[in-house]
Design an enzyme around this catalytic site. Structure first.
Site, PDB file in Angstrom:
ATOM      1  N   CYS A  10      32.979  42.882  40.072  1.00 38.16           N
ATOM      2  CA  CYS A  10      33.924  43.902  39.594  1.00 38.16           C
ATOM      3  C   CYS A  10      33.653  44.178  38.111  1.00 38.16           C
ATOM      4  O   CYS A  10      32.894  43.460  37.454  1.00 38.16           O
ATOM      5  CB  CYS A  10      35.350  43.424  39.792  1.00 38.16           C
ATOM      6  N   CYS A  13      34.029  41.166  35.833  1.00 39.57           N
ATOM      7  CA  CYS A  13      32.912  40.217  35.920  1.00 39.57           C
ATOM      8  C   CYS A  13      31.728  40.723  35.102  1.00 39.57           C
ATOM      9  O   CYS A  13      31.066  39.961  34.390  1.00 39.57           O
ATOM     10  CB  CYS A  13      32.494  40.023  37.377  1.00 39.57           C
TER      11      CYS A  13
END
Lengths: 76, 131
Positions: A10, A13
């Site tokens: 995501c 991250c």
């Protein structure tokens, strides 16, 4: 030094991974940076909240995009 | 486990005492049932007690934490407190009319305790508790 960024990919991250790369460059560290996206592998570390930062096998942080200062403090 | 944008963020983590007594068995089964129902994700109380870094960090980052104890020894609550987890919810099987040593871990018993846990988490969602 082995650094792992755990997360399924995501934006958070990715932001943590970018922050880690910047910190490694700034500190001049000889480090191997790996992104771990496999859910089974992530949960096998006991991590249930991502993104997570793992340094030399130790989980340093879960669930936050760390600030540059925080990352550098964990790598120093 | 809550999942947003392919990322695990702010899940509700469930810790059962999973003790040897029958009410400990009920606590364990309730956490597993709630996990199957998608209410939260059962985590490992033993991992917290063993100071496993990933479990510690995940618990401290969780949006909500619920301890499910079988009896008034409150092992689950105490492990969470020793791990410096704050603001977690807590239920106890024996507080719900079930006797330690006299309770069969039936589907009906598990459902009744799970309903109480669900209710507590709903209250937290409505700002009535810190669970």
């Amino acid at each position: 030094m082995k650094i792992e960024v755990l997360g399924a990919g995501c934006p958070k991250c990715e932001a943590l991974a970018a922050g880690v790369r910047a910190a490694v460059e700034k500190l001049g560290l000889d480090a191997e940076i790996t992104k771990v996206t496999d859910i089974i592998e992530i949960t096998s570390r006991g991590v249930m909240v991502t993104p997570a930062l793992v340094v030399d096998g130790q989980v340093k942080s879960c669930g936050r995009v760390l600030s540059p200062d925080e990352i550098q403090g964990m790598l120093a | 486990m809550a999942k947003h944008n392919n990322c695990f963020t702010g899940p509700t983590l469930l810790f059962a005492c999973s003790g040897a007594a029958d009410v400990g068995e009920v606590a364990d089964l309730v956490a597993r049932q709630l996990t199957r129902d998608g209410v939260g994700k059962m985590s490992c109380l033993a991992g917290l007690a063993g100071r496993v870094d990933g479990i510690l960090a995940s618990t401290q980052a969780a949006e909500r934490v619920l301890a499910i104890d079988g009896c008034d020894m409150d092992c689950g609550r105490q492990v969470l407190e020793l791990a410096e987890v704050e603001g977690f919810g807590h239920i106890r099987v024996t507080d719900l009319g079930f006797e330690k040593g006299g309770t069969d871990a039936t589907d009906d018993t598990v459902a009744k305790v799970a309903e109480k846990a669900w209710s507590l988490l709903d209250q937290a969602d409505n700002g009535e508790d810190k669970a």
